[in-house]
Scaffold this motif. Sequence first.
Motif: not given
Length: 342
Positions: A223, A226, A236
Amino acid sequence: MSNSATLEQLLEPFASRPVARTAAGDLQRLMQKLIVHGFSHLPLPGHGQTLERWRTLAAVAACDLALAKVFEGHTDALAIMAELEPDATPVPGSWGIWAAEPPFARVKIIGREGDQLYLQGKKAWCSGAPLLDHALVTVWDEQHQPQLVAVALSQPAISMSEEGWQAVGMASSASLDVHFELALARGVGMPGQYLDRPGFWQGGAGIAACWFGAACALAGYLRQHCTKPHHDVHAQAHLGTVDATLGAAAAALRETAQWIDAHPRDSAELQVRRVRAQVEAAVSVVLEHVGRALGATPYCRDSHFARLAADLPVYVRQSHAEKDLAELGKQVAAQPVGEWLL
Protein backbone atom coordinates in the motif's frame (compact mmCIF):
# COMPACT_ATOMS: atom_id res chain seq x y z
CA MET A 1 -3.04 -1.86 32.58
CA SER A 2 -0.10 0.49 32.97
CA ASN A 3 -0.19 3.69 30.94
CA SER A 4 3.60 4.16 31.04
CA ALA A 5 3.97 2.84 27.49
CA THR A 6 1.68 1.97 24.62
CA LEU A 7 1.79 -1.37 22.89
CA GLU A 8 3.09 0.30 19.73
CA GLN A 9 5.91 2.01 21.64
CA LEU A 10 7.06 -1.32 23.08
CA LEU A 11 6.85 -3.19 19.77
CA GLU A 12 8.33 -0.72 17.28
CA PRO A 13 12.04 -1.00 18.24
CA PHE A 14 11.82 -4.79 18.16
CA ALA A 15 10.15 -4.77 14.74
CA SER A 16 12.84 -2.58 13.20
CA ARG A 17 15.93 -4.32 14.62
CA PRO A 18 18.52 -5.59 12.09
CA VAL A 19 18.09 -9.17 10.90
CA ALA A 20 21.61 -10.15 11.95
CA ARG A 21 20.91 -9.24 15.56
CA THR A 22 20.43 -12.23 17.87
CA ALA A 23 16.82 -11.97 19.02
CA ALA A 24 16.34 -14.58 21.77
CA GLY A 25 17.37 -12.38 24.68
CA ASP A 26 15.59 -9.37 23.20
CA LEU A 27 12.43 -11.42 22.70
CA GLN A 28 12.52 -12.61 26.30
CA ARG A 29 12.98 -9.08 27.62
CA LEU A 30 10.16 -7.74 25.47
CA MET A 31 7.85 -10.53 26.66
CA GLN A 32 8.61 -9.52 30.23
CA LYS A 33 7.79 -5.89 29.41
CA LEU A 34 4.50 -6.88 27.78
CA ILE A 35 3.58 -8.86 30.89
CA VAL A 36 4.64 -6.12 33.33
CA HIS A 37 2.73 -3.45 31.41
CA GLY A 38 -0.40 -5.62 31.42
CA PHE A 39 -0.68 -6.19 27.68
CA SER A 40 -0.84 -9.97 28.10
CA HIS A 41 -4.01 -9.78 30.21
CA LEU A 42 -6.31 -9.97 27.23
CA PRO A 43 -10.10 -10.31 27.33
CA LEU A 44 -10.95 -13.98 27.62
CA PRO A 45 -12.46 -15.56 24.50
CA GLY A 46 -16.22 -15.95 24.60
CA HIS A 47 -16.68 -13.18 27.17
CA GLY A 48 -17.94 -10.45 24.84
CA GLN A 49 -14.60 -8.97 23.71
CA THR A 50 -13.12 -11.78 21.63
CA LEU A 51 -12.40 -9.43 18.73
CA GLU A 52 -10.42 -7.11 21.04
CA ARG A 53 -8.34 -10.10 22.09
CA TRP A 54 -7.60 -10.96 18.47
CA ARG A 55 -6.73 -7.36 17.61
CA THR A 56 -3.93 -7.41 20.17
CA LEU A 57 -2.68 -10.76 18.88
CA ALA A 58 -2.72 -9.38 15.33
CA ALA A 59 -0.81 -6.25 16.41
CA VAL A 60 1.93 -8.32 18.05
CA ALA A 61 2.13 -10.58 14.98
CA ALA A 62 2.46 -7.53 12.72
CA CYS A 63 5.60 -6.68 14.70
CA ASP A 64 7.27 -10.10 14.79
CA LEU A 65 5.92 -13.61 14.39
CA ALA A 66 8.40 -15.32 16.71
CA LEU A 67 7.30 -12.89 19.41
CA ALA A 68 3.67 -13.54 18.47
CA LYS A 69 4.19 -17.29 18.81
CA VAL A 70 5.44 -16.92 22.38
CA PHE A 71 2.97 -14.14 23.27
CA GLU A 72 -0.03 -16.05 21.89
CA GLY A 73 1.07 -19.16 23.80
CA HIS A 74 1.32 -17.18 27.04
CA THR A 75 -2.10 -15.58 26.62
CA ASP A 76 -3.64 -18.91 25.60
CA ALA A 77 -2.19 -20.58 28.70
CA LEU A 78 -3.73 -17.88 30.90
CA ALA A 79 -7.10 -18.38 29.18
CA ILE A 80 -6.90 -22.15 29.63
CA MET A 81 -6.18 -21.85 33.33
CA ALA A 82 -9.00 -19.33 33.73
CA GLU A 83 -11.35 -21.81 32.08
CA LEU A 84 -10.22 -24.97 33.88
CA GLU A 85 -9.28 -23.40 37.24
CA PRO A 86 -11.53 -20.34 37.54
CA ASP A 87 -10.90 -19.94 41.28
CA ALA A 88 -7.09 -20.20 41.11
CA THR A 89 -4.54 -17.47 40.46
CA PRO A 90 -1.80 -18.44 37.97
CA VAL A 91 1.76 -18.37 39.21
CA PRO A 92 3.38 -15.11 38.01
CA GLY A 93 5.78 -15.25 35.09
CA SER A 94 5.71 -16.23 31.45
CA TRP A 95 3.77 -19.30 30.34
CA GLY A 96 3.64 -21.55 27.30
CA ILE A 97 1.25 -24.23 26.09
CA TRP A 98 2.87 -27.33 24.58
CA ALA A 99 0.29 -29.69 23.15
CA ALA A 100 1.90 -31.26 20.07
CA GLU A 101 1.64 -35.06 20.11
CA PRO A 102 3.87 -36.49 17.35
CA PRO A 103 4.35 -40.26 17.61
CA PHE A 104 8.08 -39.91 18.32
CA ALA A 105 7.67 -37.68 21.40
CA ARG A 106 5.37 -38.41 24.33
CA VAL A 107 5.43 -37.53 28.00
CA LYS A 108 3.87 -39.85 30.57
CA ILE A 109 2.88 -39.63 34.20
CA ILE A 110 4.92 -42.35 35.90
CA GLY A 111 4.26 -41.57 39.54
CA ARG A 112 2.19 -39.59 42.02
CA GLU A 113 2.75 -38.16 45.46
CA GLY A 114 -0.29 -36.32 46.74
CA ASP A 115 -1.08 -33.61 44.20
CA GLN A 116 2.36 -33.86 42.62
CA LEU A 117 2.90 -35.81 39.43
CA TYR A 118 6.17 -37.19 38.08
CA LEU A 119 6.77 -36.87 34.34
CA GLN A 120 8.98 -38.89 32.04
CA GLY A 121 9.55 -38.47 28.30
CA LYS A 122 10.21 -35.99 25.51
CA LYS A 123 7.98 -33.18 24.26
CA ALA A 124 8.53 -31.79 20.76
CA TRP A 125 7.81 -28.36 19.26
CA CYS A 126 7.99 -26.54 22.60
CA SER A 127 7.80 -22.91 21.49
CA GLY A 128 9.82 -20.48 23.57
CA ALA A 129 11.15 -23.26 25.78
CA PRO A 130 14.36 -21.50 26.93
CA LEU A 131 12.56 -18.16 27.33
CA LEU A 132 9.64 -19.15 29.61
CA ASP A 133 9.12 -19.67 33.33
CA HIS A 134 6.26 -22.19 33.21
CA ALA A 135 4.37 -24.32 30.72
CA LEU A 136 1.11 -26.18 30.36
CA VAL A 137 1.94 -29.57 28.82
CA THR A 138 -0.27 -32.34 27.47
CA VAL A 139 0.82 -35.71 28.87
CA TRP A 140 -0.61 -39.21 29.22
CA ASP A 141 -1.72 -40.69 32.53
CA GLU A 142 -1.45 -44.27 33.77
CA GLN A 143 -4.74 -45.19 32.04
CA HIS A 144 -3.46 -43.75 28.71
CA GLN A 145 -5.78 -40.75 28.95
CA PRO A 146 -4.63 -37.26 27.94
CA GLN A 147 -4.02 -34.96 30.88
CA LEU A 148 -2.96 -31.32 31.01
CA VAL A 149 -0.29 -30.46 33.60
CA ALA A 150 1.49 -27.31 34.77
CA VAL A 151 5.26 -27.43 35.03
CA ALA A 152 7.87 -25.04 36.40
CA LEU A 153 10.69 -25.03 33.85
CA SER A 154 13.53 -24.20 36.25
CA GLN A 155 13.76 -27.79 37.51
CA PRO A 156 17.06 -29.69 37.05
CA ALA A 157 14.91 -32.63 35.93
CA ILE A 158 14.02 -30.71 32.75
CA SER A 159 16.49 -30.30 29.89
CA MET A 160 16.21 -28.90 26.38
CA SER A 161 17.68 -29.89 23.03
CA GLU A 162 18.03 -27.87 19.81
CA GLU A 163 18.68 -30.90 17.60
CA GLY A 164 15.07 -31.06 16.41
CA TRP A 165 14.82 -27.36 15.52
CA GLN A 166 16.55 -26.41 12.26
CA ALA A 167 14.17 -23.69 11.11
CA VAL A 168 15.23 -20.52 9.32
CA GLY A 169 11.77 -18.99 9.37
CA MET A 170 10.52 -18.68 12.99
CA ALA A 171 14.06 -19.50 14.15
CA SER A 172 13.96 -17.17 17.15
CA SER A 173 10.76 -18.75 18.49
CA ALA A 174 13.12 -21.41 19.90
CA SER A 175 10.71 -24.33 19.48
CA LEU A 176 12.93 -26.94 21.08
CA ASP A 177 12.56 -30.50 22.30
CA VAL A 178 12.12 -30.69 26.07
CA HIS A 179 13.12 -33.77 28.08
CA PHE A 180 11.46 -34.66 31.39
CA GLU A 181 13.31 -36.99 33.79
CA LEU A 182 11.09 -37.41 36.84
CA ALA A 183 10.07 -33.76 36.57
CA LEU A 184 7.42 -32.50 38.99
CA ALA A 185 4.07 -31.23 37.74
CA ARG A 186 0.49 -30.73 38.87
CA GLY A 187 -2.69 -31.64 37.04
CA VAL A 188 -4.82 -28.92 35.46
CA GLY A 189 -8.42 -29.98 34.93
CA MET A 190 -9.64 -33.54 34.49
CA PRO A 191 -8.31 -36.13 32.00
CA GLY A 192 -9.48 -35.20 28.49
CA GLN A 193 -10.84 -31.83 29.57
CA TYR A 194 -8.22 -29.80 27.70
CA LEU A 195 -9.57 -30.96 24.32
CA ASP A 196 -13.26 -31.10 25.28
CA ARG A 197 -13.63 -27.54 26.64
CA PRO A 198 -15.17 -24.76 24.48
CA GLY A 199 -11.98 -22.70 24.75
CA PHE A 200 -9.97 -25.21 22.73
CA TRP A 201 -11.42 -24.08 19.40
CA GLN A 202 -11.82 -20.50 20.54
CA GLY A 203 -8.06 -20.40 21.11
CA GLY A 204 -7.44 -21.95 17.70
CA ALA A 205 -8.94 -18.90 16.05
CA GLY A 206 -6.51 -16.67 17.91
CA ILE A 207 -3.71 -18.24 15.88
CA ALA A 208 -5.53 -17.22 12.70
CA ALA A 209 -5.59 -13.66 14.05
CA CYS A 210 -1.79 -13.84 14.26
CA TRP A 211 -1.54 -15.01 10.65
CA PHE A 212 -3.84 -12.19 9.65
CA GLY A 213 -1.85 -9.51 11.51
CA ALA A 214 1.38 -10.51 9.80
CA ALA A 215 -0.31 -10.60 6.37
CA CYS A 216 -1.68 -7.09 6.95
CA ALA A 217 1.80 -5.84 7.86
CA LEU A 218 3.23 -7.22 4.61
CA ALA A 219 0.32 -5.76 2.66
CA GLY A 220 1.08 -2.39 4.24
CA TYR A 221 4.37 -2.27 2.37
CA LEU A 222 2.51 -2.68 -0.92
CA ARG A 223 0.00 0.00 0.00
CA GLN A 224 2.81 2.39 0.88
CA HIS A 225 4.52 1.62 -2.43
CA CYS A 226 1.34 2.52 -4.31
CA THR A 227 1.23 5.99 -2.69
CA LYS A 228 4.59 6.95 -4.22
CA PRO A 229 4.92 8.78 -7.56
CA HIS A 230 5.75 6.70 -10.61
CA HIS A 231 4.49 3.38 -9.25
CA ASP A 232 3.23 1.06 -11.96
CA VAL A 233 -0.33 0.01 -12.63
CA HIS A 234 0.54 -3.63 -12.00
CA ALA A 235 1.31 -2.79 -8.37
CA GLN A 236 -2.14 -1.23 -8.09
CA ALA A 237 -3.68 -4.41 -9.46
CA HIS A 238 -1.76 -6.47 -6.91
CA LEU A 239 -2.93 -4.12 -4.16
CA GLY A 240 -6.54 -4.47 -5.31
CA THR A 241 -6.27 -8.25 -5.09
CA VAL A 242 -4.69 -8.05 -1.64
CA ASP A 243 -7.30 -5.59 -0.39
CA ALA A 244 -10.23 -7.75 -1.51
CA THR A 245 -8.66 -10.82 0.07
CA LEU A 246 -7.80 -9.22 3.40
CA GLY A 247 -11.18 -7.51 3.56
CA ALA A 248 -12.89 -10.88 3.26
CA ALA A 249 -10.62 -12.43 5.89
CA ALA A 250 -11.22 -9.53 8.27
CA ALA A 251 -14.98 -9.91 7.84
CA ALA A 252 -14.68 -13.63 8.54
CA LEU A 253 -12.70 -13.01 11.72
CA ARG A 254 -15.21 -10.42 12.92
CA GLU A 255 -18.12 -12.76 12.21
CA THR A 256 -16.40 -15.64 14.01
CA ALA A 257 -15.62 -13.49 17.05
CA GLN A 258 -19.26 -12.40 17.19
CA TRP A 259 -20.42 -16.02 16.95
CA ILE A 260 -18.10 -17.11 19.75
CA ASP A 261 -19.28 -14.31 22.03
CA ALA A 262 -22.91 -15.23 21.29
CA HIS A 263 -22.29 -18.97 21.90
CA PRO A 264 -19.54 -19.08 24.57
CA ARG A 265 -20.32 -22.60 25.81
CA ASP A 266 -20.86 -24.20 22.39
CA SER A 267 -18.21 -25.89 20.31
CA ALA A 268 -16.82 -23.43 17.76
CA GLU A 269 -15.05 -26.15 15.78
CA LEU A 270 -16.88 -25.61 12.50
CA GLN A 271 -16.64 -21.83 12.68
CA VAL A 272 -12.95 -21.88 13.62
CA ARG A 273 -11.96 -24.48 11.03
CA ARG A 274 -13.67 -22.29 8.43
CA VAL A 275 -12.04 -19.02 9.49
CA ARG A 276 -8.61 -20.61 9.74
CA ALA A 277 -9.00 -21.88 6.18
CA GLN A 278 -10.11 -18.44 5.03
CA VAL A 279 -7.19 -16.66 6.69
CA GLU A 280 -4.71 -19.24 5.45
CA ALA A 281 -5.95 -18.66 1.89
CA ALA A 282 -5.58 -14.91 2.40
CA VAL A 283 -2.00 -15.37 3.61
CA SER A 284 -1.12 -17.27 0.44
CA VAL A 285 -2.56 -14.49 -1.73
CA VAL A 286 -0.75 -11.76 0.19
CA LEU A 287 2.62 -13.52 0.09
CA GLU A 288 2.32 -14.06 -3.66
CA HIS A 289 1.04 -10.66 -4.70
CA VAL A 290 3.16 -8.52 -2.39
CA GLY A 291 6.26 -10.36 -3.54
CA ARG A 292 5.38 -10.05 -7.22
CA ALA A 293 4.58 -6.35 -6.86
CA LEU A 294 7.61 -5.27 -4.84
CA GLY A 295 10.31 -7.57 -6.15
CA ALA A 296 13.47 -8.44 -4.24
CA THR A 297 14.17 -5.05 -2.65
CA PRO A 298 12.20 -5.36 0.63
CA TYR A 299 13.31 -8.97 1.09
CA CYS A 300 16.92 -7.80 0.96
CA ARG A 301 16.85 -4.29 2.41
CA ASP A 302 14.08 -4.14 5.03
CA SER A 303 14.64 -6.24 8.15
CA HIS A 304 11.02 -6.16 9.30
CA PHE A 305 9.65 -7.20 5.90
CA ALA A 306 12.33 -9.87 5.49
CA ARG A 307 11.54 -11.48 8.85
CA LEU A 308 7.78 -11.51 8.28
CA ALA A 309 8.20 -12.92 4.77
CA ALA A 310 10.43 -15.71 6.08
CA ASP A 311 8.43 -16.45 9.24
CA LEU A 312 4.85 -16.37 7.94
CA PRO A 313 5.10 -19.41 5.62
CA VAL A 314 6.43 -21.43 8.57
CA TYR A 315 3.89 -20.15 11.10
CA VAL A 316 0.90 -20.73 8.80
CA ARG A 317 1.94 -24.38 8.53
CA GLN A 318 0.44 -24.77 11.97
CA SER A 319 -2.52 -25.43 9.71
CA HIS A 320 -2.67 -29.02 8.45
CA ALA A 321 -3.68 -27.95 4.93
CA GLU A 322 -5.82 -30.52 3.09
CA LYS A 323 -6.24 -32.60 6.23
CA ASP A 324 -7.95 -29.64 7.91
CA LEU A 325 -9.92 -28.83 4.77
CA ALA A 326 -11.16 -32.42 4.54
CA GLU A 327 -12.39 -32.29 8.13
CA LEU A 328 -14.08 -28.95 7.42
CA GLY A 329 -15.79 -30.47 4.38
CA LYS A 330 -16.96 -33.43 6.43
CA GLN A 331 -18.56 -31.14 8.99
CA VAL A 332 -20.11 -28.87 6.35
CA ALA A 333 -21.69 -31.89 4.65
CA ALA A 334 -23.43 -32.74 7.91
CA GLN A 335 -24.98 -29.25 8.24
CA PRO A 336 -28.50 -28.29 7.09
CA VAL A 337 -28.85 -26.99 3.55
CA GLY A 338 -28.79 -23.19 3.45
CA GLU A 339 -25.62 -22.54 5.43
CA TRP A 340 -24.30 -20.28 2.66
CA LEU A 341 -27.44 -18.24 2.05
CA LEU A 342 -27.40 -14.49 2.73
